[in-house]
Design a protein around this motif. Structure first.
Motif, mmCIF file in Angstrom:
data_model
loop_
_atom_site.group_PDB
_atom_site.id
_atom_site.type_symbol
_atom_site.label_atom_id
_atom_site.label_comp_id
_atom_site.label_asym_id
_atom_site.label_seq_id
_atom_site.Cartn_x
_atom_site.Cartn_y
_atom_site.Cartn_z
ATOM 1 N N LEU A 59 15.473 -60.363 30.121
ATOM 2 C CA LEU A 59 13.884 -60.346 30.462
ATOM 3 C C LEU A 59 13.675 -58.918 30.907
ATOM 4 O O LEU A 59 14.374 -58.224 31.797
ATOM 5 C CB LEU A 59 13.381 -61.307 31.556
ATOM 6 N N MET A 60 12.729 -58.081 30.163
ATOM 7 C CA MET A 60 12.633 -56.823 30.499
ATOM 8 C C MET A 60 11.098 -56.667 30.877
ATOM 9 O O MET A 60 10.435 -57.232 30.200
ATOM 10 C CB MET A 60 12.887 -55.972 29.254
ATOM 11 N N LEU A 61 10.762 -55.949 32.176
ATOM 12 C CA LEU A 61 9.387 -55.847 32.697
ATOM 13 C C LEU A 61 9.014 -54.484 32.391
ATOM 14 O O LEU A 61 9.777 -53.452 32.647
ATOM 15 C CB LEU A 61 9.306 -56.316 34.106
ATOM 16 N N ILE A 62 7.864 -54.188 31.582
ATOM 17 C CA ILE A 62 7.544 -52.924 31.651
ATOM 18 C C ILE A 62 6.076 -52.532 32.022
ATOM 19 O O ILE A 62 4.821 -53.255 31.711
ATOM 20 C CB ILE A 62 7.487 -52.355 30.116
ATOM 21 N N GLY A 63 5.928 -51.633 33.157
ATOM 22 C CA GLY A 63 4.710 -51.400 33.761
ATOM 23 C C GLY A 63 4.180 -50.079 32.941
ATOM 24 O O GLY A 63 4.617 -49.840 32.010
ATOM 25 N N GLU A 64 3.440 -49.412 33.933
ATOM 26 C CA GLU A 64 2.609 -48.257 33.473
ATOM 27 C C GLU A 64 3.246 -46.966 33.653
ATOM 28 O O GLU A 64 3.808 -46.153 32.786
ATOM 29 C CB GLU A 64 1.351 -48.659 34.097
ATOM 30 N N ALA A 65 3.151 -46.441 34.905
ATOM 31 C CA ALA A 65 3.821 -45.059 35.305
ATOM 32 C C ALA A 65 4.255 -45.171 36.673
ATOM 33 O O ALA A 65 3.565 -46.175 37.449
ATOM 34 C CB ALA A 65 2.834 -44.022 35.090
ATOM 35 N N PRO A 66 5.122 -44.351 37.087
ATOM 36 C CA PRO A 66 5.569 -44.537 38.502
ATOM 37 C C PRO A 66 4.396 -43.945 39.312
ATOM 38 O O PRO A 66 3.787 -43.035 39.004
ATOM 39 C CB PRO A 66 6.611 -43.270 38.378
ATOM 40 N N GLY A 67 4.295 -44.472 40.663
ATOM 41 C CA GLY A 67 3.398 -43.861 41.631
ATOM 42 C C GLY A 67 4.245 -43.206 42.762
ATOM 43 O O GLY A 67 5.366 -42.704 42.190
ATOM 44 N N ALA A 68 3.485 -42.882 43.809
ATOM 45 C CA ALA A 68 4.177 -41.873 44.745
ATOM 46 C C ALA A 68 5.456 -42.286 45.229
ATOM 47 O O ALA A 68 6.439 -41.472 45.238
ATOM 48 C CB ALA A 68 3.081 -41.652 45.830
ATOM 49 N N GLU A 69 5.557 -43.528 45.336
ATOM 50 C CA GLU A 69 6.911 -44.151 46.177
ATOM 51 C C GLU A 69 8.004 -44.237 45.104
ATOM 52 O O GLU A 69 9.130 -43.955 45.462
ATOM 53 C CB GLU A 69 6.520 -45.615 46.918
ATOM 54 N N GLU A 70 7.551 -44.428 43.956
ATOM 55 C CA GLU A 70 8.422 -44.573 42.978
ATOM 56 C C GLU A 70 9.084 -43.236 42.332
ATOM 57 O O GLU A 70 10.083 -42.990 42.134
ATOM 58 C CB GLU A 70 7.667 -45.199 41.644
ATOM 59 N N GLY B 172 5.384 -53.078 44.051
ATOM 60 C CA GLY B 172 6.553 -53.627 43.553
ATOM 61 C C GLY B 172 7.037 -54.541 44.509
ATOM 62 O O GLY B 172 7.737 -55.721 44.033
ATOM 63 N N GLN B 173 6.514 -54.681 45.860
ATOM 64 C CA GLN B 173 6.656 -55.682 46.743
ATOM 65 C C GLN B 173 6.123 -57.173 46.179
ATOM 66 O O GLN B 173 6.698 -58.167 46.260
ATOM 67 C CB GLN B 173 6.224 -55.427 47.956
ATOM 68 N N LEU B 174 5.092 -57.034 45.617
ATOM 69 C CA LEU B 174 4.234 -58.206 45.115
ATOM 70 C C LEU B 174 4.791 -58.576 43.864
ATOM 71 O O LEU B 174 5.178 -59.951 43.647
ATOM 72 C CB LEU B 174 2.710 -57.705 44.991
ATOM 73 N N LEU B 175 5.281 -57.568 43.269
ATOM 74 C CA LEU B 175 6.017 -57.937 41.693
ATOM 75 C C LEU B 175 7.467 -58.800 42.246
ATOM 76 O O LEU B 175 7.681 -59.705 41.567
ATOM 77 C CB LEU B 175 6.535 -56.775 40.874
ATOM 78 N N ILE C 297 13.559 -53.347 34.736
ATOM 79 C CA ILE C 297 12.278 -52.837 34.929
ATOM 80 C C ILE C 297 12.025 -51.406 34.522
ATOM 81 O O ILE C 297 12.742 -50.685 34.947
ATOM 82 C CB ILE C 297 11.928 -53.160 36.479
ATOM 83 N N ALA C 298 11.290 -51.112 33.729
ATOM 84 C CA ALA C 298 10.712 -49.621 33.327
ATOM 85 C C ALA C 298 9.310 -49.664 33.171
ATOM 86 O O ALA C 298 8.717 -50.574 33.281
ATOM 87 C CB ALA C 298 11.547 -49.543 31.787
ATOM 88 N N ASN C 299 8.974 -48.426 32.854
ATOM 89 C CA ASN C 299 7.499 -48.062 32.769
ATOM 90 C C ASN C 299 7.289 -47.310 31.141
ATOM 91 O O ASN C 299 8.248 -46.842 30.696
ATOM 92 C CB ASN C 299 7.053 -47.071 33.782
ATOM 93 N N ILE C 300 5.969 -47.371 30.903
ATOM 94 C CA ILE C 300 5.599 -46.615 29.735
ATOM 95 C C ILE C 300 5.933 -45.305 30.028
ATOM 96 O O ILE C 300 6.458 -44.540 29.069
ATOM 97 C CB ILE C 300 4.353 -46.825 29.414
ATOM 98 N N HIS D 287 -1.322 -56.667 36.205
ATOM 99 C CA HIS D 287 -0.643 -55.586 36.797
ATOM 100 C C HIS D 287 -0.747 -56.036 38.272
ATOM 101 O O HIS D 287 -1.717 -56.151 38.790
ATOM 102 C CB HIS D 287 -1.303 -54.084 36.584
ATOM 103 N N PRO D 288 0.562 -55.815 39.037
ATOM 104 C CA PRO D 288 0.780 -56.264 40.438
ATOM 105 C C PRO D 288 -0.292 -55.486 41.197
ATOM 106 O O PRO D 288 -0.915 -55.858 42.085
ATOM 107 C CB PRO D 288 2.024 -56.099 40.617
ATOM 108 N N ALA D 289 -0.575 -54.177 40.710
ATOM 109 C CA ALA D 289 -1.627 -53.369 41.798
ATOM 110 C C ALA D 289 -2.803 -53.983 41.385
ATOM 111 O O ALA D 289 -3.830 -53.804 42.430
ATOM 112 C CB ALA D 289 -1.421 -51.982 41.120
ATOM 113 N N ALA D 290 -3.167 -54.442 40.257
ATOM 114 C CA ALA D 290 -4.566 -54.944 40.026
ATOM 115 C C ALA D 290 -4.803 -56.356 40.969
ATOM 116 O O ALA D 290 -5.684 -56.488 41.438
ATOM 117 C CB ALA D 290 -4.883 -55.351 38.538
ATOM 118 N N LEU D 291 -3.680 -57.265 41.016
ATOM 119 C CA LEU D 291 -3.625 -58.280 41.792
ATOM 120 C C LEU D 291 -4.079 -58.073 43.414
ATOM 121 O O LEU D 291 -4.753 -58.980 43.884
ATOM 122 C CB LEU D 291 -2.328 -59.201 41.675
ATOM 123 N N LEU D 292 -3.547 -56.816 43.856
ATOM 124 C CA LEU D 292 -3.767 -56.511 44.885
ATOM 125 C C LEU D 292 -5.246 -56.262 45.249
ATOM 126 O O LEU D 292 -5.531 -56.493 46.463
ATOM 127 C CB LEU D 292 -2.948 -55.237 45.532
#
Ligand code: URA
Ligand code: URA
Length: 259
Positions: free
Chosen positions: A109-120, A132-135, A151-154, A227-232
Protein backbone atom coordinates in the motif's frame (compact mmCIF):
# COMPACT_ATOMS: atom_id res chain seq x y z
CA UNK A 1 66.22 -16.66 -54.81
CA UNK A 2 68.79 -14.84 -52.67
CA UNK A 3 70.39 -16.72 -49.82
CA UNK A 4 70.28 -15.00 -46.45
CA UNK A 5 74.00 -14.36 -46.78
CA UNK A 6 73.34 -12.37 -50.00
CA UNK A 7 70.56 -10.49 -48.27
CA UNK A 8 72.84 -9.58 -45.37
CA UNK A 9 75.56 -8.19 -47.62
CA UNK A 10 72.93 -6.30 -49.59
CA UNK A 11 71.65 -4.65 -46.40
CA UNK A 12 75.19 -3.95 -45.20
CA UNK A 13 75.99 -2.33 -48.53
CA UNK A 14 72.80 -0.26 -48.34
CA UNK A 15 73.62 0.98 -44.82
CA UNK A 16 77.17 1.79 -45.85
CA UNK A 17 75.89 3.89 -48.75
CA UNK A 18 73.40 5.65 -46.48
CA UNK A 19 76.16 6.46 -43.98
CA UNK A 20 78.30 7.94 -46.71
CA UNK A 21 75.50 10.16 -47.91
CA UNK A 22 73.84 11.17 -44.57
CA UNK A 23 76.58 10.71 -41.98
CA UNK A 24 76.61 8.35 -38.95
CA UNK A 25 73.26 7.16 -37.57
CA UNK A 26 71.99 8.79 -34.38
CA UNK A 27 68.67 9.56 -32.74
CA UNK A 28 67.72 12.73 -30.92
CA UNK A 29 66.87 12.35 -27.20
CA UNK A 30 63.29 13.47 -27.83
CA UNK A 31 62.79 10.87 -30.52
CA UNK A 32 63.93 8.12 -28.15
CA UNK A 33 61.51 9.29 -25.46
CA UNK A 34 58.68 9.70 -27.89
CA UNK A 35 59.20 6.15 -28.97
CA UNK A 36 59.62 4.49 -25.58
CA UNK A 37 57.21 6.36 -23.30
CA UNK A 38 53.91 5.12 -24.68
CA UNK A 39 55.02 1.50 -24.64
CA UNK A 40 56.25 1.86 -21.04
CA UNK A 41 52.91 3.25 -19.81
CA UNK A 42 50.95 0.72 -21.84
CA UNK A 43 52.91 -2.06 -20.17
CA UNK A 44 52.29 -0.51 -16.73
CA UNK A 45 48.51 -0.59 -16.88
CA UNK A 46 45.87 -0.45 -14.25
CA UNK A 47 45.66 2.89 -12.36
CA UNK A 48 45.61 4.98 -15.53
CA UNK A 49 43.42 2.54 -17.45
CA UNK A 50 40.78 2.39 -14.70
CA UNK A 51 40.79 6.18 -14.44
CA UNK A 52 40.18 6.42 -18.18
CA UNK A 53 37.30 3.93 -18.05
CA UNK A 54 35.68 5.78 -15.13
CA UNK A 55 36.11 9.11 -16.90
CA UNK A 56 34.48 7.67 -20.02
CA UNK A 57 31.57 6.34 -17.98
CA UNK A 58 31.14 9.68 -16.21
CA UNK A 59 31.12 11.43 -19.56
CA UNK A 60 28.53 8.98 -20.83
CA UNK A 61 26.38 9.49 -17.70
CA UNK A 62 26.58 13.28 -18.00
CA UNK A 63 25.37 13.06 -21.58
CA UNK A 64 22.26 11.08 -20.57
CA UNK A 65 18.95 12.95 -20.43
CA UNK A 66 17.19 13.38 -17.10
CA UNK A 67 14.60 10.84 -18.20
CA UNK A 68 17.33 8.31 -18.94
CA UNK A 69 18.96 8.93 -15.56
CA UNK A 70 15.62 8.41 -13.81
CA UNK A 71 14.99 5.19 -15.71
CA UNK A 72 18.53 4.00 -14.92
CA UNK A 73 17.78 4.03 -11.17
CA UNK A 74 17.34 0.42 -10.14
CA UNK A 75 16.89 1.03 -6.40
CA UNK A 76 15.11 3.58 -4.22
CA UNK A 77 18.52 4.62 -2.84
CA UNK A 78 19.75 5.47 -6.33
CA UNK A 79 16.57 7.42 -7.04
CA UNK A 80 16.87 9.19 -3.69
CA UNK A 81 20.42 10.26 -4.59
CA UNK A 82 19.27 11.53 -7.99
CA UNK A 83 16.42 13.50 -6.35
CA UNK A 84 18.90 15.12 -3.94
CA UNK A 85 20.72 16.62 -6.92
CA UNK A 86 17.63 17.46 -9.01
CA UNK A 87 17.15 21.23 -9.14
CA UNK A 88 13.98 20.75 -11.17
CA UNK A 89 12.25 19.21 -8.13
CA UNK A 90 12.58 22.49 -6.26
CA UNK A 91 9.81 25.07 -6.02
CA UNK A 92 10.53 28.80 -5.92
CA UNK A 93 10.90 28.58 -2.14
CA UNK A 94 14.65 28.71 -1.51
CA UNK A 95 16.64 26.40 0.75
CA UNK A 96 14.09 23.64 1.21
CA UNK A 97 15.00 20.04 2.07
CA UNK A 98 14.15 17.08 -0.10
CA UNK A 99 11.20 15.07 1.21
CA UNK A 100 11.73 11.87 -0.73
CA UNK A 101 9.33 9.44 0.91
CA UNK A 102 9.22 7.10 3.88
CA UNK A 103 8.18 3.59 4.81
CA UNK A 104 8.51 0.04 3.67
CA UNK A 105 10.16 -0.14 0.23
CA UNK A 106 8.26 -3.37 -0.38
CA UNK A 107 4.93 -1.97 0.75
CA UNK A 108 1.77 -3.23 -0.93
CA UNK A 109 0.00 0.00 0.00
CA UNK A 110 1.39 3.36 -1.06
CA UNK A 111 -0.07 6.68 0.07
CA UNK A 112 0.50 9.77 -2.02
CA UNK A 113 -0.15 13.26 -0.66
CA UNK A 114 0.33 16.64 -2.21
CA UNK A 115 3.49 18.40 -1.06
CA UNK A 116 5.56 18.80 2.10
CA UNK A 117 4.55 21.49 4.60
CA UNK A 118 6.79 23.35 7.04
CA UNK A 119 7.27 20.47 9.46
CA UNK A 120 7.85 17.95 6.65
CA UNK A 121 10.45 20.27 5.14
CA UNK A 122 12.18 20.60 8.50
CA UNK A 123 12.30 16.85 9.12
CA UNK A 124 12.69 15.68 5.51
CA UNK A 125 9.80 13.24 6.00
CA UNK A 126 6.24 13.32 4.62
CA UNK A 127 3.21 13.71 6.87
CA UNK A 128 4.88 14.43 10.20
CA UNK A 129 2.90 17.60 11.06
CA UNK A 130 -0.70 17.91 12.23
CA UNK A 131 -2.11 16.27 9.08
CA UNK A 132 0.39 13.46 9.57
CA UNK A 133 -0.79 12.82 13.13
CA UNK A 134 -4.33 12.44 11.84
CA UNK A 135 -3.13 10.22 8.99
CA UNK A 136 -1.45 7.88 11.50
CA UNK A 137 -4.75 7.59 13.37
CA UNK A 138 -6.69 6.90 10.17
CA UNK A 139 -4.21 4.16 9.25
CA UNK A 140 -4.35 2.65 12.74
CA UNK A 141 -8.17 2.62 12.59
CA UNK A 142 -7.96 0.06 9.76
CA UNK A 143 -4.97 -1.81 11.23
CA UNK A 144 -2.15 -0.37 9.19
CA UNK A 145 1.10 0.78 10.74
CA UNK A 146 2.82 3.77 9.26
CA UNK A 147 5.97 1.58 8.99
CA UNK A 148 4.20 -1.05 6.87
CA UNK A 149 3.07 1.31 4.12
CA UNK A 150 5.05 3.72 1.94
CA UNK A 151 4.26 7.43 2.00
CA UNK A 152 5.26 10.01 -0.62
CA UNK A 153 3.95 13.22 -2.15
CA UNK A 154 3.40 14.59 -5.65
CA UNK A 155 6.08 17.22 -4.88
CA UNK A 156 9.32 16.48 -3.07
CA UNK A 157 9.93 20.08 -1.99
CA UNK A 158 7.71 22.49 -0.09
CA UNK A 159 5.93 25.15 -2.15
CA UNK A 160 5.98 28.73 -0.81
CA UNK A 161 3.22 29.42 1.69
CA UNK A 162 1.94 25.85 1.26
CA UNK A 163 0.17 26.85 -1.94
CA UNK A 164 -1.09 24.12 -4.26
CA UNK A 165 1.60 22.65 -6.49
CA UNK A 166 1.32 24.32 -9.89
CA UNK A 167 1.07 22.32 -13.14
CA UNK A 168 4.72 22.97 -14.02
CA UNK A 169 5.99 21.78 -10.64
CA UNK A 170 3.80 18.72 -10.89
CA UNK A 171 4.96 17.74 -14.35
CA UNK A 172 8.64 18.20 -13.41
CA UNK A 173 8.14 15.96 -10.39
CA UNK A 174 6.03 13.21 -11.94
CA UNK A 175 8.76 11.23 -13.76
CA UNK A 176 10.57 10.80 -10.43
CA UNK A 177 7.39 9.80 -8.62
CA UNK A 178 6.46 7.33 -11.37
CA UNK A 179 9.89 5.70 -11.04
CA UNK A 180 9.41 5.58 -7.27
CA UNK A 181 6.04 3.86 -7.73
CA UNK A 182 7.51 1.39 -10.24
CA UNK A 183 10.36 0.50 -7.87
CA UNK A 184 7.99 -0.07 -4.94
CA UNK A 185 5.35 -1.81 -7.08
CA UNK A 186 2.48 -1.30 -4.62
CA UNK A 187 -0.72 -3.26 -5.19
CA UNK A 188 -2.86 -0.38 -3.93
CA UNK A 189 -2.32 3.38 -4.14
CA UNK A 190 -4.34 5.70 -1.93
CA UNK A 191 -4.25 9.31 -3.07
CA UNK A 192 -4.74 11.81 -0.27
CA UNK A 193 -6.75 14.72 -1.60
CA UNK A 194 -7.98 16.00 -4.89
CA UNK A 195 -4.65 17.34 -6.19
CA UNK A 196 -2.95 14.00 -5.77
CA UNK A 197 -5.81 12.07 -7.39
CA UNK A 198 -6.25 14.41 -10.34
CA UNK A 199 -2.50 14.69 -10.92
CA UNK A 200 -1.90 10.94 -11.02
CA UNK A 201 -5.01 10.15 -13.04
CA UNK A 202 -4.42 13.18 -15.28
CA UNK A 203 -7.93 14.47 -14.71
CA UNK A 204 -9.68 17.57 -13.49
CA UNK A 205 -12.51 15.89 -11.67
CA UNK A 206 -14.28 16.61 -8.40
CA UNK A 207 -13.30 14.54 -5.40
CA UNK A 208 -16.76 12.96 -5.26
CA UNK A 209 -16.23 11.62 -8.79
CA UNK A 210 -12.79 10.22 -7.99
CA UNK A 211 -13.41 8.50 -4.66
CA UNK A 212 -15.39 5.36 -3.99
CA UNK A 213 -13.91 3.18 -6.74
CA UNK A 214 -10.55 1.83 -7.84
CA UNK A 215 -8.76 3.01 -10.98
CA UNK A 216 -6.07 0.89 -12.70
CA UNK A 217 -2.77 2.74 -12.44
CA UNK A 218 0.76 1.46 -13.19
CA UNK A 219 -0.14 -2.06 -12.14
CA UNK A 220 -1.91 -0.95 -8.96
CA UNK A 221 -5.49 -0.28 -7.90
CA UNK A 222 -5.64 3.44 -7.23
CA UNK A 223 -8.27 5.18 -5.16
CA UNK A 224 -8.69 8.67 -3.76
CA UNK A 225 -9.94 10.02 -0.46
CA UNK A 226 -10.00 13.33 1.43
CA UNK A 227 -6.77 14.93 2.45
CA UNK A 228 -6.17 14.68 6.22
CA UNK A 229 -5.53 18.45 6.35
CA UNK A 230 -8.97 18.96 4.79
CA UNK A 231 -10.47 16.72 7.49
CA UNK A 232 -8.98 18.94 10.19
CA UNK A 233 -10.97 21.85 8.74
CA UNK A 234 -14.05 19.83 7.74
CA UNK A 235 -14.78 17.11 10.30
CA UNK A 236 -17.95 16.15 8.39
CA UNK A 237 -15.68 14.51 5.80
CA UNK A 238 -14.34 12.05 8.35
CA UNK A 239 -17.19 9.60 7.81
CA UNK A 240 -16.72 9.26 4.02
CA UNK A 241 -12.97 9.00 4.62
CA UNK A 242 -13.62 6.18 7.04
CA UNK A 243 -15.65 4.41 4.36
CA UNK A 244 -12.86 4.91 1.82
CA UNK A 245 -10.12 3.47 4.00
CA UNK A 246 -12.29 0.50 4.93
CA UNK A 247 -12.59 -0.23 1.20
CA UNK A 248 -8.80 0.00 0.94
CA UNK A 249 -8.39 -2.43 3.84
CA UNK A 250 -10.87 -4.85 2.24
CA UNK A 251 -9.15 -4.73 -1.16
CA UNK A 252 -5.78 -5.12 0.55
CA UNK A 253 -6.92 -8.31 2.28
CA UNK A 254 -8.68 -9.65 -0.85
CA UNK A 255 -5.48 -9.22 -2.86
CA UNK A 256 -3.58 -11.25 -0.26
CA UNK A 257 -1.25 -8.37 0.53
CA UNK A 258 1.40 -8.63 3.22
CA UNK A 259 -0.18 -8.58 6.70
N1 URA B 1 0.39 17.43 3.35
C1 URA B 1 0.80 16.69 2.31
O1 URA B 1 0.15 16.62 1.28
N2 URA B 1 1.93 16.05 2.42
C2 URA B 1 2.67 16.08 3.52
O2 URA B 1 3.72 15.43 3.53
C3 URA B 1 2.24 16.84 4.60
C4 URA B 1 1.08 17.51 4.49
N1 URA C 1 -11.16 19.11 -1.63
C1 URA C 1 -9.83 18.96 -1.63
O1 URA C 1 -9.10 19.66 -2.28
N2 URA C 1 -9.28 18.00 -0.91
C2 URA C 1 -10.02 17.18 -0.18
O2 URA C 1 -9.46 16.31 0.45
C3 URA C 1 -11.40 17.36 -0.18
C4 URA C 1 -11.95 18.32 -0.92
Amino acid sequence: MNSSKDLYSEIAQFLENEREVYGPFSMAETEINADTEPSVSAAKPTGETIKTVVEEENKEYRSMTTREKIEACSTLDELHELCEKAEELRTDLKGTNLVFGVGNPQADLMLIGEAPGAEEDRQGEPFVGAAGQLLNKILAAVNFNREDVYIANILKHRPPGNRNPNPDERSRSLPYLFRQIDLIQPKIILCLGLISGNTLLNREDLLRDLRGGFHPFRGADLTVTYHPAALLRNPQWKRPTWEDVQKVRKRYDELGCKP
